[in-house]
Write a protein that holds these residues in place. Structure first.
Motif: not given
Length: 54
Positions: A5-11, A15-28
């Protein structure tokens, strides 16, 4: 969400977008990934690891 599902969404993402994840109330930025083997009948898991270099 599964890896499939993740690969399908990322497809469809830029291609130059930065991938972020939530961390301690912020983004990293995602700095890496790790596979965690499932035990006791649990499925394998993929861990998104934040980039700690900044």
């Amino acid at each position: 969400m599964t890896v499939e599902q993740l690969l399908k969404a990322l497809k469809d993402m830029p291609k130059t977008a930065v991938v972020l994840v939530e961390e301690d109330g912020g983004l990293a930025k995602v700095g890496g990934i790790e596979r965690l083997e499932g035990t006791g009948g649990m499925p394998d898991e993929v861990l998104l690891i934040p980039d700690m270099s900044e």
